[in-house]
Enzyme design. Structure first.
Site: not given
Length: 351
Positions: A65, A235
């Site tokens: 990410e 998450d």
């Protein structure tokens, strides 16, 4: 950290080794408390920031990410991965690095490891949410999932929220034993044999497990009135920890709703499920804890502004310490338009 004009060609770099030196120079609890102060400052000026869900590249093995943001003066981003299978291979589940840059020039002003810093930031964020939402007299927390984040979580809640006792449980007893050993002498630790035992008498429950799956770490009947829950292990898409009925009994607080609806516990419920963003509580626009029977739930997935807060904390602590390296990252020709000439002169020097 200000940079003298003579040093503009160099970027301060905080390696893992220097990050650990910085932690010991400041103190682990003191550092998390300092990051928490920055988090509160930045959440209070939430509207000043660019906000976008993290840019994620998912694979069967994990996720990589990028997490960018800017307050108009400073730009920051973090690169981070999440690979739960890495533990089985003797590798870290999460590794990361981050950068701050000056918006006016576009020049980077800090490059830092963020594997250690993310652990500190994540714990500071849980403590910040706990400080805002939990019962004021909370002294005991349950820590379910005793992986790499657990000690940081316990010490952050001790330093920032006054937690005195942590009750720990992990499906792997050796993880609990390791964490309990690391925390020995720092706070009261109770090693537990089940999640049900861990939450006995706890006013704050933190879940932080690693498996990338829809899991039920807490069932509805385990959660009594008046507690605060930090659900921080779920998450990414397809990864949750709480039975969804807990969500319907709780007031749910998030960082940035568009990201949390994809990655957090609330991915289990519809788009119309009501949540409150934490900055709204700080601004007075929305209410946090109303009464002693309310269940508050922080659905924490991590957001770019939190990394920005942590990076600027590190930047501000470096001056005068020497706990960093100077990286030769920026081309600095005598004439800014003559980059080729700079390359040619370097060749002549070699010859």
């Amino acid at each position: 950290m200000s940079i003298a004009p003579s040093e503009l060609a160099y970027v301060p770099f905080v390696s893992v080794e220097n990050m650990m030196r910085l932690v010991h120079h400041i103190g682990v609890e003191e550092m998390m408390a300092g990051i928490c102060t920055n988090l509160e400052e930045d959440f209070r000026r939430w509207q000043a920031f660019d906000k976008t869900p993290r840019v994620a590249s998912h694979s069967q093995e994990g996720v990589i990410e990028l997490m960018p943001t800017s307050d108009g003066e400073t730009y920051g981003f973090k690169y981070v991965n999440g690979h739960p299978k890495n533990t089985r291979e003797g590798l870290q589940t999460v590794t990361a690095f981050g950068l701050l840059a000056d918006v006016y020039t576009g020049y980077p002003v800090l490059l830092s490891e963020m594997t250690v810093l993310t652990a500190l930031r994540t714990a500071a964020m849980s403590a910040f949410a706990t400080k805002v939402l939990a019962p004021k007299a909370a002294k005991t927390m349950a820590m379910i999932g005793n992986g790499a984040q657990s000690e940081f979580q316990a010490l952050a809640l001790k330093a920032i929220c006054g937690i005195e006792t942590v009750r720990m449980y992990d499906i792997d007893p050796s993880a609990t034993a390791r964490a309990a050993g690391n925390l020995e002498g720092r706070m009261n630790v109770v090693s537990c044999g089940s999640p049900e035992e861990a939450i006995e008498g706890a006013q704050v429950i933190t879940t932080c497990t690693a498996d990338k799956q829809y899991a039920t770490i807490l069932t509805d009947n385990m959660v009594g009135a008046g507690v605060h829950i930090n659900a921080i292990g779920g998450d990414c898409p397809g990864k949750t920890e709480l039975h969804k009925d807990i969500l319907y009994r709780s007031d749910v607080f998030v960082e940035y709703t568009p990201q949390t609806r994809v990655e957090g516990e609330i991915q289990q419920v519809g788009e119309d499920f009501e949540v409150t963003e934490l900055w709204q509580v700080l601004s007075g626009a929305r209410q946090g804890r109303r009464d002693r029977r309310q269940i508050t739930l922080f659905d924490g997935v991590g957001f770019a502004i939190e990394d920005f807060s942590a990076l600027r904390y590190v930047r501000d602590q470096l001056e005068g310490t020497g706990i960093y390296q100077k990286l030769d990252m920026l081309a600095d020709p005598d004439d800014p338009r003559d980059l080729f000439g700079m390359v040619e002169r370097a060749g002549e020097a070699v010859r």
